[in-house]
Enzyme design. Structure first.
Site, mmCIF file in Angstrom:
data_model
loop_
_atom_site.group_PDB
_atom_site.id
_atom_site.type_symbol
_atom_site.label_atom_id
_atom_site.label_comp_id
_atom_site.label_asym_id
_atom_site.label_seq_id
_atom_site.Cartn_x
_atom_site.Cartn_y
_atom_site.Cartn_z
ATOM 1 N N GLY A 1 0.814 -1.219 0.000
ATOM 2 C CA GLY A 1 0.000 0.000 0.000
ATOM 3 C C GLY A 1 0.845 1.264 0.000
ATOM 4 N N CYS A 2 1.912 1.249 0.767
ATOM 5 C CA CYS A 2 2.781 2.427 0.854
ATOM 6 C C CYS A 2 3.533 2.642 -0.457
ATOM 7 C CB CYS A 2 3.741 2.277 2.028
ATOM 8 S SG CYS A 2 2.885 2.184 3.619
#
Length: 159
Positions: free
Chosen positions: A50-51
């Site tokens: 996600g990051c």
């Protein structure tokens, strides 16, 4: 969760002086960015799916942010060395600040209790803050879902 950070930052209020070290070992002072839009996004950890996607989305829209005179800053509790590797891997054109002492995180009140696989821990809640050229906070997004988020932040800055 109530904390002193809620009284430190508020929509329409100027932000306190903050200083951080970026992945390239340079020092960044928030006060030096007055006169331009500033996007400060907090993310849990370098190189996680996600990051990584969020960083790539901000990277891909970076030329549009520049056209709107906006600076992007990513912040997590990872080390300067970790940020350097992460930024190099994804060719990120903006600084990633190492907040190992959690000063930025506490100021923006982004550390919250989280549950992962049934275990409770304190972690960064994915959040973004938009600071106007006059140094005042004008928008915040907490508990961010990555898809479409970078575009939403860009849309909040008048062309």
């Amino acid at each position: 969760m109530t904390s002193n950070a809620e009284t430190i930052i508020a929509i329409g209020k100027p932000l306190p002086s903050l200083v951080g070290t970026a992945g390239d070992n340079t020092t960044l002072k928030l006060s030096d960015l007055k006169g331009q839009w500033v996007v400060v996004y907090f993310y849990p950890r370098d190189a996680t799916p996600g990051c990584s996607r969020e960083a790539q989305d901000f990277r891909d829209l970076h030329p549009e942010f520049i056209k709107r005179k906006a600076t992007i800053i990513g912040v997590s509790r990872d080390s300067v060395a970790s940020h350097a590797r992460f930024a190099a891997k994804y060719a990120l054109p903006f600084p990633l600040l190492s907040d190992v002492n959690e000063h930025w995180c506490k100021t923006f009140d982004v550390i919250q209790e989280k549950v992962l696989y049934g275990k409770r821990h304190l972690g960064i809640v994915r959040s973004t803050f938009l600071i106007a050229p006059d140094g005042k906070l004008i928008a915040q997004w907490r508990g961010v879902k990555v898809p479409g988020h970078a575009q939403a932040v860009l849309d909040a800055i008048a062309p």
